[in-house]
Design a protein around this motif. Sequence first.
Motif, PDB file in Angstrom:
ATOM      1  N   GLN A 326      13.223  -7.272  -0.223  1.00 18.19           N
ATOM      2  CA  GLN A 326      11.756  -7.249  -0.193  1.00 18.19           C
ATOM      3  C   GLN A 326      11.213  -5.865   0.149  1.00 18.19           C
ATOM      4  N   HIS A 327      11.758  -5.250   1.201  1.00 20.05           N
ATOM      5  CA  HIS A 327      11.201  -3.997   1.694  1.00 20.05           C
ATOM      6  C   HIS A 327      11.702  -2.770   0.950  1.00 20.05           C
ATOM      7  N   LEU A 328      12.955  -2.787   0.515  1.00 22.47           N
ATOM      8  CA  LEU A 328      13.551  -1.578  -0.063  1.00 22.47           C
ATOM      9  C   LEU A 328      13.682  -1.611  -1.584  1.00 22.47           C
ATOM     10  N   VAL A 329      13.445  -2.776  -2.189  1.00 19.58           N
ATOM     11  CA  VAL A 329      13.561  -2.886  -3.642  1.00 19.58           C
ATOM     12  C   VAL A 329      12.269  -3.388  -4.271  1.00 19.58           C
ATOM     13  N   ASN A 330      11.843  -4.577  -3.845  1.00 22.26           N
ATOM     14  CA  ASN A 330      10.719  -5.222  -4.527  1.00 22.26           C
ATOM     15  C   ASN A 330       9.414  -4.441  -4.366  1.00 22.26           C
ATOM     16  N   ARG A 331       9.080  -4.077  -3.128  1.00 24.04           N
ATOM     17  CA  ARG A 331       7.797  -3.398  -2.916  1.00 24.04           C
ATOM     18  C   ARG A 331       7.761  -1.987  -3.512  1.00 24.04           C
ATOM     19  N   PRO A 332       8.751  -1.126  -3.218  1.00 21.71           N
ATOM     20  CA  PRO A 332       8.635   0.248  -3.756  1.00 21.71           C
ATOM     21  C   PRO A 332       9.043   0.405  -5.214  1.00 21.71           C
ATOM     22  N   PHE A 333       9.862  -0.530  -5.749  1.00 17.51           N
ATOM     23  CA  PHE A 333      10.377  -0.324  -7.106  1.00 17.51           C
ATOM     24  C   PHE A 333      10.234  -1.556  -8.004  1.00 17.51           C
ATOM     25  N   GLY A 334       9.539  -2.580  -7.515  1.00 17.43           N
ATOM     26  CA  GLY A 334       9.404  -3.808  -8.294  1.00 17.43           C
ATOM     27  C   GLY A 334       8.224  -3.766  -9.252  1.00 17.43           C
ATOM     28  N   TRP A 335       7.773  -4.967  -9.627  1.00 18.54           N
ATOM     29  CA  TRP A 335       6.709  -5.105 -10.609  1.00 18.54           C
ATOM     30  C   TRP A 335       5.406  -4.436 -10.135  1.00 18.54           C
ATOM     31  N   TYR A 336       5.163  -4.473  -8.825  1.00 20.34           N
ATOM     32  CA  TYR A 336       3.922  -3.921  -8.272  1.00 20.34           C
ATOM     33  C   TYR A 336       4.145  -2.586  -7.585  1.00 20.34           C
ATOM     34  N   ALA A 337       5.132  -1.818  -8.027  1.00 21.18           N
ATOM     35  CA  ALA A 337       5.473  -0.550  -7.375  1.00 21.18           C
ATOM     36  C   ALA A 337       4.303   0.429  -7.374  1.00 21.18           C
ATOM     37  N   VAL A 338       3.512   0.439  -8.449  1.00 22.37           N
ATOM     38  CA  VAL A 338       2.370   1.350  -8.522  1.00 22.37           C
ATOM     39  C   VAL A 338       1.402   1.090  -7.375  1.00 22.37           C
ATOM     40  N   CYS A 339       1.161  -0.181  -7.079  1.00 27.11           N
ATOM     41  CA  CYS A 339       0.262  -0.527  -5.970  1.00 27.11           C
ATOM     42  C   CYS A 339       0.824  -0.029  -4.644  1.00 27.11           C
ATOM     43  N   PHE A 340       2.127  -0.134  -4.470  1.00 26.60           N
ATOM     44  CA  PHE A 340       2.761   0.312  -3.227  1.00 26.60           C
ATOM     45  C   PHE A 340       2.549   1.807  -3.016  1.00 26.60           C
ATOM     46  N   TRP A 341       2.791   2.595  -4.032  1.00 27.66           N
ATOM     47  CA  TRP A 341       2.707   4.042  -3.870  1.00 27.66           C
ATOM     48  C   TRP A 341       1.254   4.519  -3.767  1.00 27.66           C
ATOM     49  N   ILE A 342       0.327   3.814  -4.419  1.00 27.51           N
ATOM     50  CA  ILE A 342      -1.091   4.135  -4.212  1.00 27.51           C
ATOM     51  C   ILE A 342      -1.484   3.836  -2.769  1.00 27.51           C
ATOM     52  N   MET A 343      -0.991   2.719  -2.236  1.00 31.17           N
ATOM     53  CA  MET A 343      -1.261   2.361  -0.846  1.00 31.17           C
ATOM     54  C   MET A 343      -0.748   3.436   0.105  1.00 31.17           C
ATOM     55  N   ILE A 344       0.488   3.885  -0.097  1.00 27.25           N
ATOM     56  CA  ILE A 344       1.073   4.912   0.766  1.00 27.25           C
ATOM     57  C   ILE A 344       0.259   6.207   0.680  1.00 27.25           C
ATOM     58  N   THR A 345      -0.140   6.572  -0.523  1.00 23.29           N
ATOM     59  CA  THR A 345      -0.924   7.804  -0.702  1.00 23.29           C
ATOM     60  C   THR A 345      -2.264   7.715   0.011  1.00 23.29           C
ATOM     61  N   CYS A 346      -2.967   6.612  -0.176  1.00 25.64           N
ATOM     62  CA  CYS A 346      -4.307   6.473   0.402  1.00 25.64           C
ATOM     63  C   CYS A 346      -4.270   6.352   1.923  1.00 25.64           C
ATOM     64  N   ASN A 347      -3.322   5.592   2.449  1.00 31.99           N
ATOM     65  CA  ASN A 347      -3.318   5.300   3.883  1.00 31.99           C
ATOM     66  C   ASN A 347      -2.555   6.317   4.714  1.00 31.99           C
ATOM     67  N   CYS A 348      -1.558   6.952   4.134  1.00 32.08           N
ATOM     68  CA  CYS A 348      -0.683   7.836   4.913  1.00 32.08           C
ATOM     69  C   CYS A 348      -0.876   9.313   4.595  1.00 32.08           C
ATOM     70  N   VAL A 349      -1.108   9.629   3.341  1.00 31.96           N
ATOM     71  CA  VAL A 349      -1.196  11.034   2.929  1.00 31.96           C
ATOM     72  C   VAL A 349      -2.619  11.566   3.088  1.00 31.96           C
ATOM     73  N   VAL A 350      -3.599  10.810   2.617  1.00 30.81           N
ATOM     74  CA  VAL A 350      -4.991  11.277   2.645  1.00 30.81           C
ATOM     75  C   VAL A 350      -5.443  11.576   4.072  1.00 30.81           C
ATOM     76  N   THR A 351      -5.039  10.755   5.029  1.00 29.83           N
ATOM     77  CA  THR A 351      -5.504  10.933   6.411  1.00 29.83           C
ATOM     78  C   THR A 351      -4.986  12.217   7.044  1.00 29.83           C
ATOM     79  N   GLN A 352      -3.940  12.804   6.495  1.00 35.48           N
ATOM     80  CA  GLN A 352      -3.408  14.038   7.077  1.00 35.48           C
ATOM     81  C   GLN A 352      -4.378  15.201   6.907  1.00 35.48           C
TER      82      GLN A 352
END
Length: 446
Positions: A326-352
């Motif tokens: 779930q954490h290391l395959v499905n979320r970052p590389f599964g069907w909804y991977a694009v949503c995962f990486w947009i989430m990381i960018t918006c919540n973790c990168v932008v705030t820096q």
Amino acid sequence: MSDDPVILGHPNDTELSDQLLSTTWRPFTRGWKLAFTICGALTLLLFAMITITVMRGIGMWGNNIPDAWGFGIINFVWWIGIGHAGTFISAILLVLEQQSWRTSINRFTEGMTLFAVMQAGLFPLLHLGRPWFAYWLFPYPSVMGTWPQVRSALPWDAAAVSTYFLVSLMFWYLGLIPDFASLRDRSPTRRRRIIYGILALGWRGSVQQWRHHKVAYMLLAGLATPLVLSVHSIVSLDFSSTGLAGWHSTIFPPFFVAGAIFSGFALVLTLIIPARRVFKLENVITLRHFDAMAKMLLITGWIVTYSYIVELFVGWYSGDTYEIYQHLVNRPFGWYAVCFWIMITCNCVVTQLFWSRRMRRNLRVLFVASLLINVGMWLERFEIIVVSLSRDFLPSSWHIFVPTWVDIGLLAGTLGFFGLLFMLFLRFVPFIPVAEIKQLAREVQA
């Protein structure tokens, strides 16, 4: 920040009253009318989608098996989270009595809290399928013993949210009473003076009334403070008390609370930046306020980032096949991977960006970042709910969730309804606490 003023200039009480109360009787501008029309149209869309859902059932949504929870619960958790910043700014910072920057924006955020919780409350009722049985959501003593299940987090979730709304409403209205009295005495029309006079509850500003008001205000602030922590903690138990991979995590309560304050502060910036410009409130909402809110975004953003890292680590360290997938395959590389990486960018990168004092005071950067953060936080709920459910323990039941036009219409409709309520609030209620600003101005000038 000590050299940054919370109020610019040296306005007297009359000048502050004229400026802050006049927002309720200024003529409507063309831009305001256009925005109001758009929000009104989206509100009508919301009512149409609610009618379709009630008449034809939640089969009109994209929910399926195993994704029994879809956009409805995503929107519920997202809107509840947004409502937390208001109570945090109003109640917790009031109790601390050390953050003078809260004074100019506390009522603004309190209104945002109420309207966000109203949007959130729609979705459990609709998701129930039969909203006329709404009392099933509460932990009442059912003699049949079939529903509700008091050992479940779900009925206590409804109890916590309704309590949070009522306490926030009382806290908001109590703070408004002195300003309603000022509007009663200054409004240009007789009808407004009568309405505001009724709302003022006979307030005359005597020493005794102020003493009772302060005691009641602090009591409600003390009552609201633990609710900020408890409401979203209980919401997180809807997920963490289950055995589904990606859900049963003890980090969820603090993770959800930090994420709620994070998204709430982002929406405060999204709303307050244009409102400050439209109503020309640069003297009472200064760069110090934006600097402080950007710092809060940075702090809570790092807590959210740390929670993401802990989730990945615990999934790997557990050695559980389902958690690892779930954490290391499905979320970052599964069907909804694009949503995962947009989430990381918006919540973790932008705030820096907010490590920089210059970025914390750049209103364009703050506005764009706040929009991205709320997109990221909505996607976080999407990852937790939809992505986790779409890949459960049985590959034979795996299914992809695709939202329907009703799902999208409900989301857009609640955004419009929220905007409509908020615009009415800005036009008919003094959204800057006049009495508190006068007191703050005297303290600053002393």
